[in-house]
Design an enzyme around this catalytic site. Structure first.
Site, PDB file in Angstrom:
ATOM      1  N   LYS A 137       3.669  -1.428 -11.255  1.00 10.44           N
ATOM      2  CA  LYS A 137       3.841  -2.218 -10.026  1.00 10.44           C
ATOM      3  C   LYS A 137       3.986  -3.715 -10.304  1.00 10.44           C
ATOM      4  CE  LYS A 137       1.484   1.039  -6.996  1.00 10.44           C
ATOM      5  NZ  LYS A 137       0.476   1.239  -5.952  1.00 10.44           N
ATOM      6  N   ASP A 181       1.838  -0.927   0.280  1.00  7.35           N
ATOM      7  CA  ASP A 181       0.482  -0.365   0.168  1.00  7.35           C
ATOM      8  C   ASP A 181      -0.453  -0.974   1.213  1.00  7.35           C
ATOM      9  OD1 ASP A 181       0.873   1.412  -1.965  1.00  7.35           O
ATOM     10  OD2 ASP A 181       0.654  -0.191  -3.440  1.00  7.35           O
TER      11      ASP A 181
END
Ligand code: ATR
Length: 281
Positions: A66, A106
């Site tokens: 990420k 997220d």
């Protein structure tokens, strides 16, 4: 023509994203495929570029990539401060030049689960966030934007929590007293309305050293790990808190990615329900 998407990670075989997106596509009538893409640890960017060169439209990014995705994509919105990207979108301008935009869904996924699915607003609440790794970076901005009364980051390694809190105070220009960092031992008898576990402790059945009195009246304990009754959730239930695992966040972040790519919002409730039933076996 079927548009190609995938989740990229290492390892990636465990990812639940393909069945979630398949269900979203079925629901909304979108013509897409969504696979798993294993990237070698030293060739993440090359694997992404190849996928796009071969016509891929978007990728979800999972561990451990990420941060790397954030480094080479054009980070947008909340991905900028999160230092992490979990969704990539590939577009071409009129001259055919490619652009890889990076998003972080997220945090918004967690927020939608808390607010929408669990009916737990954050404004004016006392929030304790456990952990100061990538998972915490991903959710800090949306939590702060909800204007909690207080947000404390607690971590085994205090220095990392201090850096995380300082980073977001700078990025968002918020008051020092609202966002702070502590070691577990310094929590004393402080109570919270929402306690979020963003550590990886649950994956190895470990329990962060949380004091027993940490849950205020009607507190919600949330573990970002999904499909698992972690030691933290057991501890919280014994302490009288309402508990939730990360299944809702997983599905909501996927829905947000789907929306970014396709411009349509799938219905998340039946997918959350399906995953919960599967986890119970
Ligand atoms: P992620 O990107 O998933 O957040 P990470 O960057 O490795 O993963 O961070 C893991 C987090 O879980 C860290 O905050 C870690 O604490 P340290 O910074 O002190 O290492 C935390 N963590 C992992 N196992 C833990 C445990 N048993 N008790 C408390 N915290 C734990």
């Amino acid at each position: 023509m079927t548009d190609k998407y995938a989740v990229i990670g290492n390892p990636v075989a465990h990812s639940k994203s393909p069945p979630i997106h398949a269900e979203f596509a079925r629901q909304t009538g979108q013509d897409i495929s969504y696979d798993r893409l294993l990237a070698p640890l030293d060739a993440f960017e090359a694997t992404v570029r190849k996928f796009f060169d071969e016509g891929g439209k978007g990728l979800n990014v999972t561990l451990p990539f990420k941060h790397e995705a954030w480094r080479f994509s054009e980070a947008q919105g909340m991905a900028i401060g999160a230092n992490a990207v979990n969704a990539l979108k590939f577009e071409r301008d009129k001259s055919g030049r490619g652009k890889i935009s990076g998003y972080n869904t997220d945090g918004i996924g967690l927020l939608r689960d808390l607010r929408g699915n669990l009916g737990c607003g954050l404004e004016g609440k006392r929030i304790l966030l456990m952990g100061a790794g990538g998972a915490s970076y991903g959710v800090m901005e949306p939590l702060i934007r909800e204007q909690p009364e207080r947000l404390i980051v607690v971590n085994r390694t205090l220095g990392k929590a201090l850096s995380l809190a300082a980073h977001f105070r700078t990025v968002l220009g918020v008051a020092q007293q609202n966002i702070s960092a502590l070691a577990y031992a310094a929590l004393g008898d402080a109570q919270f309305d929402i306690v979020i576990n963003a550590t990886s402790a649950g994956l190895s059945d470990a329990m962060p050293p949380l004091p027993a009195g940490v849950f205020g009246p009607d507190a919600l304990a949330y573990d970002m790990v999904y499909g698992k009754m972690t030691p933290f959730l057991r501890f919280a239930r014994a302490g009288g808190a309402r508990i939730a695992d990360g299944t809702g966040m997983l599905v909501e972040q996927a829905a947000e990615s789907f929306y970014l790519w396709r411009g349509v919002r799938p219905d998340t409730a039946p997918v959350i329900e399906l995953l919960r039933r599967q986890a119970q076996g």
